[in-house]
Motif scaffolding. Structure first.
Motif, PDB file in Angstrom:
ATOM      1  N   ALA A   1       0.967  -5.369  11.442  1.00  0.00           N
ATOM      2  CA  ALA A   1       1.763  -4.267  10.897  1.00  0.00           C
ATOM      3  C   ALA A   1       2.423  -4.665   9.586  1.00  0.00           C
ATOM      4  CB  ALA A   1       2.820  -3.836  11.911  1.00  0.00           C
ATOM      5  N   LEU A   2       2.922  -5.875   9.508  1.00  0.00           N
ATOM      6  CA  LEU A   2       3.570  -6.342   8.278  1.00  0.00           C
ATOM      7  C   LEU A   2       2.570  -6.443   7.130  1.00  0.00           C
ATOM      8  CD1 LEU A   2       5.997  -9.074   9.693  1.00  0.00           C
ATOM      9  CD2 LEU A   2       6.541  -6.721   8.995  1.00  0.00           C
ATOM     10  N   LYS A   3       1.338  -6.826   7.444  1.00  0.00           N
ATOM     11  CA  LYS A   3       0.300  -6.877   6.410  1.00  0.00           C
ATOM     12  C   LYS A   3      -0.036  -5.465   5.908  1.00  0.00           C
ATOM     13  CE  LYS A   3      -1.926 -11.179   7.886  1.00  0.00           C
ATOM     14  NZ  LYS A   3      -3.175 -11.813   8.420  1.00  0.00           N
ATOM     15  N   LYS A   4       0.015  -4.476   6.812  1.00  0.00           N
ATOM     16  CA  LYS A   4      -0.271  -3.098   6.414  1.00  0.00           C
ATOM     17  C   LYS A   4       0.800  -2.580   5.461  1.00  0.00           C
ATOM     18  CE  LYS A   4      -2.299  -0.011   8.860  1.00  0.00           C
ATOM     19  NZ  LYS A   4      -3.649  -0.091   8.281  1.00  0.00           N
ATOM     20  N   ILE A   5       2.042  -3.021   5.649  1.00  0.00           N
ATOM     21  CA  ILE A   5       3.113  -2.595   4.744  1.00  0.00           C
ATOM     22  C   ILE A   5       2.796  -3.044   3.321  1.00  0.00           C
ATOM     23  CG2 ILE A   5       5.545  -2.931   4.136  1.00  0.00           C
ATOM     24  CD1 ILE A   5       6.161  -3.120   7.111  1.00  0.00           C
ATOM     25  N   ASP A   6       2.281  -4.266   3.179  1.00  0.00           N
ATOM     26  CA  ASP A   6       1.948  -4.790   1.849  1.00  0.00           C
ATOM     27  C   ASP A   6       0.861  -3.966   1.173  1.00  0.00           C
ATOM     28  OD1 ASP A   6       3.780  -6.844   2.147  1.00  0.00           O
ATOM     29  OD2 ASP A   6       2.310  -8.246   2.965  1.00  0.00           O
ATOM     30  N   LYS A   7      -0.034  -3.379   1.963  1.00  0.00           N
ATOM     31  CA  LYS A   7      -1.150  -2.606   1.397  1.00  0.00           C
ATOM     32  C   LYS A   7      -0.838  -1.110   1.280  1.00  0.00           C
ATOM     33  CE  LYS A   7      -4.212  -3.940   4.454  1.00  0.00           C
ATOM     34  NZ  LYS A   7      -5.526  -4.052   5.129  1.00  0.00           N
ATOM     35  N   LEU A   8       0.239  -0.672   1.920  1.00  0.00           N
ATOM     36  CA  LEU A   8       0.528   0.755   1.984  1.00  0.00           C
ATOM     37  C   LEU A   8       0.821   1.329   0.595  1.00  0.00           C
ATOM     38  CD1 LEU A   8       0.837   3.058   4.070  1.00  0.00           C
ATOM     39  CD2 LEU A   8       3.288   2.569   4.096  1.00  0.00           C
ATOM     40  N   GLU A   9       0.184   2.456   0.275  1.00  0.00           N
ATOM     41  CA  GLU A   9       0.363   3.112  -1.019  1.00  0.00           C
ATOM     42  C   GLU A   9       1.078   4.441  -0.840  1.00  0.00           C
ATOM     43  OE1 GLU A   9      -3.337   3.615  -3.007  1.00  0.00           O
ATOM     44  OE2 GLU A   9      -3.921   1.505  -2.843  1.00  0.00           O
ATOM     45  N   LEU A  10       1.940   4.763  -1.809  1.00  0.00           N
ATOM     46  CA  LEU A  10       2.582   6.075  -1.856  1.00  0.00           C
ATOM     47  C   LEU A  10       1.606   7.060  -2.471  1.00  0.00           C
ATOM     48  CD1 LEU A  10       5.107   7.940  -1.706  1.00  0.00           C
ATOM     49  CD2 LEU A  10       5.663   7.160  -4.017  1.00  0.00           C
ATOM     50  N   HIS A  11       1.312   8.140  -1.744  1.00  0.00           N
ATOM     51  CA  HIS A  11       0.359   9.136  -2.248  1.00  0.00           C
ATOM     52  C   HIS A  11       1.103  10.378  -2.723  1.00  0.00           C
ATOM     53  CE1 HIS A  11      -3.436  11.331  -2.619  1.00  0.00           C
ATOM     54  NE2 HIS A  11      -2.761  12.371  -2.173  1.00  0.00           N
ATOM     55  N   LEU A  12       0.829  10.784  -3.966  1.00  0.00           N
ATOM     56  CA  LEU A  12       1.372  12.018  -4.529  1.00  0.00           C
ATOM     57  C   LEU A  12       0.227  12.964  -4.853  1.00  0.00           C
ATOM     58  CD1 LEU A  12       3.981  10.536  -7.036  1.00  0.00           C
ATOM     59  CD2 LEU A  12       4.492  11.713  -4.896  1.00  0.00           C
TER      60      LEU A  12
END
Length: 202
Positions: free
Chosen positions: A90-101
Protein backbone atom coordinates in the motif's frame (compact mmCIF):
# COMPACT_ATOMS: atom_id res chain seq x y z
CA UNK A 1 -28.47 4.56 9.66
CA UNK A 2 -29.02 4.55 5.91
CA UNK A 3 -25.96 5.20 3.79
CA UNK A 4 -25.91 8.66 2.27
CA UNK A 5 -26.05 8.57 -1.52
CA UNK A 6 -23.57 10.90 -3.20
CA UNK A 7 -25.20 13.41 -5.53
CA UNK A 8 -23.28 13.96 -8.74
CA UNK A 9 -22.49 17.59 -9.54
CA UNK A 10 -23.56 18.90 -12.96
CA UNK A 11 -21.46 21.60 -14.59
CA UNK A 12 -22.17 23.57 -17.77
CA UNK A 13 -19.10 25.27 -19.20
CA UNK A 14 -19.07 28.33 -21.46
CA UNK A 15 -18.82 27.61 -25.18
CA UNK A 16 -15.45 26.72 -26.62
CA UNK A 17 -13.81 25.21 -29.67
CA UNK A 18 -14.25 21.47 -30.09
CA UNK A 19 -11.59 19.05 -31.31
CA UNK A 20 -11.31 15.26 -31.49
CA UNK A 21 -15.10 15.16 -31.50
CA UNK A 22 -16.82 11.78 -31.30
CA UNK A 23 -20.33 12.96 -30.45
CA UNK A 24 -22.58 11.62 -33.19
CA UNK A 25 -21.09 8.15 -33.13
CA UNK A 26 -18.79 6.68 -30.49
CA UNK A 27 -15.11 6.02 -30.84
CA UNK A 28 -14.13 2.38 -30.47
CA UNK A 29 -10.91 1.74 -28.57
CA UNK A 30 -9.87 -1.59 -27.08
CA UNK A 31 -13.43 -2.86 -27.16
CA UNK A 32 -14.90 0.22 -25.47
CA UNK A 33 -17.38 2.50 -27.23
CA UNK A 34 -17.18 6.06 -25.96
CA UNK A 35 -18.52 9.46 -26.88
CA UNK A 36 -15.81 12.03 -26.27
CA UNK A 37 -14.60 15.49 -27.15
CA UNK A 38 -11.96 18.02 -26.21
CA UNK A 39 -13.16 21.59 -25.75
CA UNK A 40 -10.88 24.61 -25.41
CA UNK A 41 -12.30 27.25 -23.08
CA UNK A 42 -10.92 30.52 -21.70
CA UNK A 43 -10.97 30.36 -17.88
CA UNK A 44 -10.72 34.14 -17.65
CA UNK A 45 -13.96 34.67 -19.58
CA UNK A 46 -17.60 33.85 -18.98
CA UNK A 47 -19.24 31.81 -16.28
CA UNK A 48 -20.00 28.17 -15.60
CA UNK A 49 -23.20 26.75 -14.16
CA UNK A 50 -22.37 24.51 -11.20
CA UNK A 51 -25.46 22.70 -9.88
CA UNK A 52 -27.63 25.63 -10.87
CA UNK A 53 -25.32 28.31 -9.48
CA UNK A 54 -23.53 30.56 -11.95
CA UNK A 55 -19.93 31.33 -11.01
CA UNK A 56 -16.84 32.57 -12.90
CA UNK A 57 -15.26 29.88 -15.07
CA UNK A 58 -11.97 29.94 -13.16
CA UNK A 59 -13.84 29.41 -9.87
CA UNK A 60 -15.54 26.37 -11.39
CA UNK A 61 -12.15 24.93 -12.38
CA UNK A 62 -10.81 25.62 -8.88
CA UNK A 63 -13.85 23.83 -7.43
CA UNK A 64 -13.13 20.78 -9.60
CA UNK A 65 -9.47 20.80 -8.64
CA UNK A 66 -10.45 20.87 -4.96
CA UNK A 67 -12.82 17.92 -5.41
CA UNK A 68 -10.12 15.96 -7.22
CA UNK A 69 -7.60 16.70 -4.47
CA UNK A 70 -10.09 15.56 -1.82
CA UNK A 71 -10.54 12.24 -3.65
CA UNK A 72 -6.77 11.85 -3.97
CA UNK A 73 -6.24 12.60 -0.28
CA UNK A 74 -8.96 10.10 0.66
CA UNK A 75 -7.25 7.42 -1.43
CA UNK A 76 -3.92 8.16 0.25
CA UNK A 77 -5.55 7.98 3.70
CA UNK A 78 -7.11 4.60 2.84
CA UNK A 79 -3.76 3.22 1.69
CA UNK A 80 -1.99 4.61 4.76
CA UNK A 81 -4.52 2.84 6.99
CA UNK A 82 -3.67 -0.54 5.48
CA UNK A 83 -2.32 -2.96 8.04
CA UNK A 84 -0.73 -6.40 8.08
CA UNK A 85 1.14 -7.99 5.23
CA UNK A 86 -0.31 -5.57 2.65
CA UNK A 87 1.07 -2.48 4.40
CA UNK A 88 4.28 -2.35 2.35
CA UNK A 89 2.44 -2.80 -0.93
CA UNK A 90 0.00 0.00 0.00
CA UNK A 91 2.82 2.41 0.81
CA UNK A 92 4.42 1.71 -2.56
CA UNK A 93 1.09 2.50 -4.26
CA UNK A 94 1.04 5.90 -2.56
CA UNK A 95 4.37 6.73 -4.22
CA UNK A 96 2.91 5.88 -7.65
CA UNK A 97 -0.52 7.43 -7.12
CA UNK A 98 -1.31 10.29 -9.53
CA UNK A 99 -3.82 13.11 -9.16
CA UNK A 100 -6.18 13.00 -12.14
CA UNK A 101 -7.87 16.16 -13.42
CA UNK A 102 -10.37 16.23 -16.30
CA UNK A 103 -8.81 19.38 -17.73
CA UNK A 104 -5.34 20.60 -18.68
CA UNK A 105 -3.55 23.63 -20.08
CA UNK A 106 -3.58 24.18 -23.85
CA UNK A 107 -0.21 24.62 -25.57
CA UNK A 108 0.60 26.14 -28.95
CA UNK A 109 2.94 24.66 -31.57
CA UNK A 110 5.93 26.22 -29.80
CA UNK A 111 5.10 24.52 -26.51
CA UNK A 112 3.88 27.71 -24.85
CA UNK A 113 0.66 27.91 -22.87
CA UNK A 114 -2.13 29.73 -24.69
CA UNK A 115 -4.02 30.67 -21.53
CA UNK A 116 -6.89 28.37 -22.46
CA UNK A 117 -7.89 25.14 -20.77
CA UNK A 118 -8.83 21.85 -22.44
CA UNK A 119 -11.71 19.96 -20.88
CA UNK A 120 -12.00 16.30 -21.85
CA UNK A 121 -15.36 14.71 -21.07
CA UNK A 122 -16.48 11.32 -22.33
CA UNK A 123 -19.30 8.85 -21.76
CA UNK A 124 -20.00 5.22 -22.51
CA UNK A 125 -22.18 4.67 -25.55
CA UNK A 126 -23.51 1.38 -24.30
CA UNK A 127 -23.00 -1.59 -22.09
CA UNK A 128 -24.75 -4.18 -19.95
CA UNK A 129 -26.55 -3.27 -16.72
CA UNK A 130 -26.65 -5.24 -13.46
CA UNK A 131 -29.60 -7.25 -14.76
CA UNK A 132 -27.63 -8.39 -17.79
CA UNK A 133 -29.61 -6.13 -20.13
CA UNK A 134 -27.83 -4.36 -22.96
CA UNK A 135 -28.27 -0.59 -23.22
CA UNK A 136 -27.29 2.16 -25.65
CA UNK A 137 -27.39 5.92 -25.49
CA UNK A 138 -26.91 8.99 -27.61
CA UNK A 139 -25.74 12.44 -26.54
CA UNK A 140 -28.47 15.00 -25.89
CA UNK A 141 -27.91 17.92 -28.25
CA UNK A 142 -29.47 21.38 -28.35
CA UNK A 143 -29.24 24.10 -30.97
CA UNK A 144 -28.06 27.67 -30.39
CA UNK A 145 -31.56 28.69 -29.26
CA UNK A 146 -31.75 25.88 -26.70
CA UNK A 147 -34.15 23.71 -28.71
CA UNK A 148 -33.59 19.95 -28.36
CA UNK A 149 -32.33 18.21 -31.50
CA UNK A 150 -33.70 14.74 -32.16
CA UNK A 151 -30.90 12.16 -32.53
CA UNK A 152 -32.06 11.11 -35.99
CA UNK A 153 -31.60 14.65 -37.36
CA UNK A 154 -28.62 15.75 -35.26
CA UNK A 155 -25.91 17.41 -37.38
CA UNK A 156 -22.38 16.09 -37.41
CA UNK A 157 -20.19 17.94 -34.92
CA UNK A 158 -16.62 18.26 -36.19
CA UNK A 159 -13.45 19.81 -34.86
CA UNK A 160 -13.63 23.60 -34.98
CA UNK A 161 -17.31 23.70 -34.00
CA UNK A 162 -18.24 25.97 -31.11
CA UNK A 163 -20.08 24.01 -28.42
CA UNK A 164 -21.02 24.30 -24.76
CA UNK A 165 -20.99 21.05 -22.82
CA UNK A 166 -22.82 20.02 -19.68
CA UNK A 167 -20.89 17.40 -17.73
CA UNK A 168 -21.36 15.29 -14.64
CA UNK A 169 -18.42 15.44 -12.23
CA UNK A 170 -17.38 11.95 -11.18
CA UNK A 171 -14.98 11.27 -8.30
CA UNK A 172 -12.92 8.09 -8.59
CA UNK A 173 -10.00 6.07 -7.29
CA UNK A 174 -8.70 3.55 -9.80
CA UNK A 175 -6.30 1.33 -7.88
CA UNK A 176 -5.22 -0.58 -10.95
CA UNK A 177 -4.31 2.61 -12.79
CA UNK A 178 -2.77 4.29 -9.72
CA UNK A 179 -4.95 7.34 -10.26
CA UNK A 180 -7.40 9.25 -8.09
CA UNK A 181 -9.34 12.44 -8.70
CA UNK A 182 -12.20 13.42 -10.99
CA UNK A 183 -13.35 12.91 -14.53
CA UNK A 184 -16.22 14.25 -16.63
CA UNK A 185 -19.17 12.39 -18.13
CA UNK A 186 -20.88 14.13 -21.05
CA UNK A 187 -24.48 14.87 -20.09
CA UNK A 188 -25.54 17.17 -22.94
CA UNK A 189 -24.19 19.76 -25.34
CA UNK A 190 -25.33 22.90 -27.10
CA UNK A 191 -24.19 23.59 -30.64
CA UNK A 192 -23.40 27.28 -30.96
CA UNK A 193 -21.68 27.16 -34.34
CA UNK A 194 -21.04 24.21 -36.63
CA UNK A 195 -17.90 23.67 -38.69
CA UNK A 196 -17.44 21.08 -41.39
CA UNK A 197 -14.24 19.10 -41.56
CA UNK A 198 -12.58 16.33 -39.59
CA UNK A 199 -12.94 15.01 -36.06
CA UNK A 200 -9.51 16.33 -35.15
CA UNK A 201 -8.33 19.86 -34.51
CA UNK A 202 -9.82 23.02 -35.95
Amino acid sequence: MAKEVETKVKITFPAGVASYAWLNKPDEFRGSLDYKVTVAIDPSEGTALVDGKRIPTQEALDFIRTKAQEEYDAAVATLEATTGKDKGKALKKIDKLELHLPFSAEYDDNGDETGKVLITPKSKAGGVNAKGEAWKRTINMFDATGKHIKPEVAPSVYGGSIIAVEVVLNNFYASGLDKAGCNFYINALQIVELKSGSRGGS
